[in-house]
Enzyme design. Structure first.
Site, PDB file in Angstrom:
ATOM      1  N   LYS A  13       0.833  -1.214   0.000  1.00 43.58           N
ATOM      2  CA  LYS A  13       0.000   0.000   0.000  1.00 43.58           C
ATOM      3  C   LYS A  13       0.869   1.267   0.000  1.00 43.58           C
ATOM      4  CE  LYS A  13      -1.941  -1.053   3.938  1.00 43.58           C
ATOM      5  NZ  LYS A  13      -1.250  -2.330   4.251  1.00 43.58           N
ATOM      6  N   ARG A  88      -8.884   1.870   9.289  1.00 49.63           N
ATOM      7  CA  ARG A  88      -8.437   0.535   9.671  1.00 49.63           C
ATOM      8  C   ARG A  88      -9.559  -0.221  10.383  1.00 49.63           C
ATOM      9  NH1 ARG A  88      -2.897   0.685   8.975  1.00 49.63           N
ATOM     10  NH2 ARG A  88      -1.852  -0.976  10.073  1.00 49.63           N
ATOM     11  N   ARG A 127      11.709  -6.394   4.166  1.00 48.81           N
ATOM     12  CA  ARG A 127      11.520  -4.932   4.203  1.00 48.81           C
ATOM     13  C   ARG A 127      12.557  -4.249   5.091  1.00 48.81           C
ATOM     14  NH1 ARG A 127       5.911  -2.191   5.322  1.00 48.81           N
ATOM     15  NH2 ARG A 127       5.877  -3.553   7.132  1.00 48.81           N
ATOM     16  N   ARG A 160      11.788  -2.807  10.567  1.00 47.74           N
ATOM     17  CA  ARG A 160      10.750  -2.306  11.460  1.00 47.74           C
ATOM     18  C   ARG A 160      10.531  -3.299  12.587  1.00 47.74           C
ATOM     19  NH1 ARG A 160       5.592  -0.150   8.102  1.00 47.74           N
ATOM     20  NH2 ARG A 160       4.519  -1.433   9.656  1.00 47.74           N
ATOM     21  N   ARG A 171      -0.559  -8.715  13.815  1.00 54.57           N
ATOM     22  CA  ARG A 171      -1.097  -7.668  12.924  1.00 54.57           C
ATOM     23  C   ARG A 171      -2.045  -8.281  11.902  1.00 54.57           C
ATOM     24  NH1 ARG A 171       4.153  -5.471  10.589  1.00 54.57           N
ATOM     25  NH2 ARG A 171       2.881  -4.172   9.282  1.00 54.57           N
TER      26      ARG A 171
HETATM   27  P1  AP5 Z   1       4.926  -1.607   1.735  1.00 53.87           P
HETATM   28  O1  AP5 Z   1       4.585  -0.700   0.599  1.00 53.87           O
HETATM   29  O2  AP5 Z   1       5.683  -1.042   2.892  1.00 53.87           O
HETATM   30  O3  AP5 Z   1       3.599  -2.359   2.257  1.00 53.87           O
HETATM   31  P2  AP5 Z   1       2.370  -1.821   3.118  1.00 53.87           P
HETATM   32  O4  AP5 Z   1       1.160  -2.500   2.613  1.00 53.87           O
HETATM   33  O5  AP5 Z   1       2.362  -0.324   3.159  1.00 53.87           O
HETATM   34  O6  AP5 Z   1       2.775  -2.459   4.516  1.00 53.87           O
HETATM   35  P3  AP5 Z   1       2.761  -1.891   6.006  1.00 53.87           P
HETATM   36  O7  AP5 Z   1       3.337  -3.015   6.854  1.00 53.87           O
HETATM   37  O8  AP5 Z   1       3.446  -0.562   6.102  1.00 53.87           O
HETATM   38  O9  AP5 Z   1       1.282  -1.762   6.300  1.00 53.87           O
HETATM   39  P4  AP5 Z   1       0.644  -1.805   7.648  1.00 53.87           P
HETATM   40  O10 AP5 Z   1      -0.711  -1.522   7.204  1.00 53.87           O
HETATM   41  O11 AP5 Z   1       0.753  -2.978   8.513  1.00 53.87           O
HETATM   42  O12 AP5 Z   1       1.515  -0.797   8.525  1.00 53.87           O
HETATM   43  P5  AP5 Z   1       1.302   0.718   8.937  1.00 53.87           P
HETATM   44  O13 AP5 Z   1       2.604   1.375   8.815  1.00 53.87           O
HETATM   45  O14 AP5 Z   1       0.111   1.284   8.254  1.00 53.87           O
HETATM   46  O15 AP5 Z   1       5.703  -2.867   1.112  1.00 53.87           O
HETATM   47  C1  AP5 Z   1       6.270  -3.882   1.936  1.00 53.87           C
HETATM   48  C2  AP5 Z   1       7.653  -4.303   1.368  1.00 53.87           C
HETATM   49  O16 AP5 Z   1       7.468  -4.905   0.085  1.00 53.87           O
HETATM   50  C3  AP5 Z   1       8.607  -3.125   1.141  1.00 53.87           C
HETATM   51  O17 AP5 Z   1       9.924  -3.576   1.422  1.00 53.87           O
HETATM   52  C4  AP5 Z   1       8.481  -2.795  -0.368  1.00 53.87           C
HETATM   53  O18 AP5 Z   1       9.669  -2.257  -0.904  1.00 53.87           O
HETATM   54  C5  AP5 Z   1       8.161  -4.191  -0.941  1.00 53.87           C
HETATM   55  N1  AP5 Z   1       7.247  -4.146  -2.096  1.00 53.87           N
HETATM   56  C6  AP5 Z   1       6.098  -3.420  -2.224  1.00 53.87           C
HETATM   57  N2  AP5 Z   1       5.481  -3.685  -3.387  1.00 53.87           N
HETATM   58  C7  AP5 Z   1       6.272  -4.631  -4.012  1.00 53.87           C
HETATM   59  C8  AP5 Z   1       6.170  -5.327  -5.266  1.00 53.87           C
HETATM   60  N3  AP5 Z   1       5.118  -5.120  -6.105  1.00 53.87           N
HETATM   61  N4  AP5 Z   1       7.137  -6.215  -5.594  1.00 53.87           N
HETATM   62  C9  AP5 Z   1       8.184  -6.437  -4.742  1.00 53.87           C
HETATM   63  N5  AP5 Z   1       8.345  -5.793  -3.541  1.00 53.87           N
HETATM   64  C10 AP5 Z   1       7.394  -4.914  -3.187  1.00 53.87           C
HETATM   65  O19 AP5 Z   1       0.895   0.545  10.478  1.00 53.87           O
HETATM   66  C11 AP5 Z   1       1.824   0.143  11.461  1.00 53.87           C
HETATM   67  C12 AP5 Z   1       1.148   0.198  12.835  1.00 53.87           C
HETATM   68  O20 AP5 Z   1       0.698   1.552  13.125  1.00 53.87           O
HETATM   69  C13 AP5 Z   1      -0.117  -0.643  12.980  1.00 53.87           C
HETATM   70  O21 AP5 Z   1       0.170  -1.987  13.308  1.00 53.87           O
HETATM   71  C14 AP5 Z   1      -0.848   0.104  14.107  1.00 53.87           C
HETATM   72  O22 AP5 Z   1      -0.297  -0.195  15.345  1.00 53.87           O
HETATM   73  C15 AP5 Z   1      -0.553   1.566  13.797  1.00 53.87           C
HETATM   74  N6  AP5 Z   1      -1.562   2.167  12.908  1.00 53.87           N
HETATM   75  C16 AP5 Z   1      -1.350   2.675  11.657  1.00 53.87           C
HETATM   76  N7  AP5 Z   1      -2.489   3.136  11.134  1.00 53.87           N
HETATM   77  C17 AP5 Z   1      -3.466   2.929  12.068  1.00 53.87           C
HETATM   78  C18 AP5 Z   1      -4.853   3.176  12.104  1.00 53.87           C
HETATM   79  N8  AP5 Z   1      -5.514   3.742  11.066  1.00 53.87           N
HETATM   80  N9  AP5 Z   1      -5.549   2.811  13.218  1.00 53.87           N
HETATM   81  C19 AP5 Z   1      -4.914   2.268  14.278  1.00 53.87           C
HETATM   82  N10 AP5 Z   1      -3.585   1.989  14.310  1.00 53.87           N
HETATM   83  C20 AP5 Z   1      -2.863   2.322  13.205  1.00 53.87           C
END
Ligand code: AP5
Length: 216
Positions: A13, A88, A127, A160, A171
């Site tokens: 994402k 979320r 990652r 991370r 998660r």
């Molecule tokens: P990446 O683009 O980083 O994936 P992502 O879907 O953004 O993954 P996240 O783990 O960041 O999502 P998340 O929803 O768990 O975490 P968030 O930070 O929002 O890609 C992943 C890897 O793959 C990278 O290395 C990239 O280079 C690679 N890649 C991507 N596309 C590729 C492709 N096509 N081919 C090959 N490689 C590829 O949340 C973290 C924490 O914050 C949560 O657990 C929670 O505690 C808190 N939080 C955040 N938002 C909220 C909310 N709205 N409500 C409550 N708590 C929240």
């Protein structure tokens, strides 16, 4: 353009949201990035969020909703925004809809990125992220030019904490319970589009561009 990215943690994402943001000049709001910045700067919000994030739990709705509403109310978001990691929960989605209704606006497109579990694990296990600016890398697919150093700001590149397998499993469980129902939520509004994400970044980006074409 008012766009939401949905999908399992690690599906890509943030990567795709960044590309759409750069292409159309629309700001990306990532709640994960905002919360992690708060943790690094040790703000009161960051201190509160850290305990939840380290465990893989969601940060309470009231904290995150306030954060996003403040951001989308700024002049930077006059022409729209791209949400990555928010909403979320169904409660967050309803609050967002209500907030936008007051501005005679709504979410125009919810992009659901889907991929196999094998792909997700490969992405999360490789990652790497910049410890300062949040630039994202991958040990196989997108390595920094100099080992362990961010290309953008020169800070150390790290793993991370919440990509630890035990935390990641939590998660994923929470995603299934709290976040997966949002697919149906946005489908019912007629704004859901699905994109297969088990392909190279550029191929996914092409599909994303096609999916949002009518919205821009
Ligand atoms: P990446 O683009 O980083 O994936 P992502 O879907 O953004 O993954 P996240 O783990 O960041 O999502 P998340 O929803 O768990 O975490 P968030 O930070 O929002 O890609 C992943 C890897 O793959 C990278 O290395 C990239 O280079 C690679 N890649 C991507 N596309 C590729 C492709 N096509 N081919 C090959 N490689 C590829 O949340 C973290 C924490 O914050 C949560 O657990 C929670 O505690 C808190 N939080 C955040 N938002 C909220 C909310 N709205 N409500 C409550 N708590 C929240």
């Amino acid at each position: 353009m008012r766009l939401v990215f949905l999908g399992v943690p690690g599906v890509g994402k943030g990567t795709q949201a960044e590309m759409v943001s750069a292409k159309y000049g629309i700001p990306k709001i990532s709640t994960g990035d905002l919360l992690r910045a708060g943790v690094v700067q040790q703000t009161p919000l960051g201190k509160e969020a850290k305990q939840y994030m380290d465990r893989g739990d969601l940060v309470p709705d009231k904290v995150v909703i306030g954060l996003v509403e403040e951001k989308i109310g700024t002049s930077e978001c006059e022409k729209g925004f791209i949400l990555d990691g928010f909403p979320r929960t169904v409660n967050q989605a309803r609050s967002l809809d209500q907030h936008l209704r007051h501005q005679d606006a709504s979410i125009e497109c919810a992009l659901f990125l889907g991929a196999s579990e094998e792909t997700i694990l490969e992405r999360l296990s490789g990652r790497l992220v910049c410890s300062q600016c949040e630039e994202s890398y991958h040990s196989a697919f997108r390595r920094p030019t100099l080992d362990s150093v961010c290309d953008e700001c020169g800070a150390p590149v790290i793993r991370r904490r919440d990509d630890d397998p035990a935390v990641y499993r939590r998660r994923l469980k929470i995603y299934q319970k709290e976040t997966a129902p949002l697919v149906e939520y946005y489908d019912a509004q007629g704004v859901l589009r699905r994109v297969a994400s088990d392909r190279p970044v550029e191929a996914v980006a092409d599909s994303v561009r096609r999916a949002v074409r009518g919205v821009v």
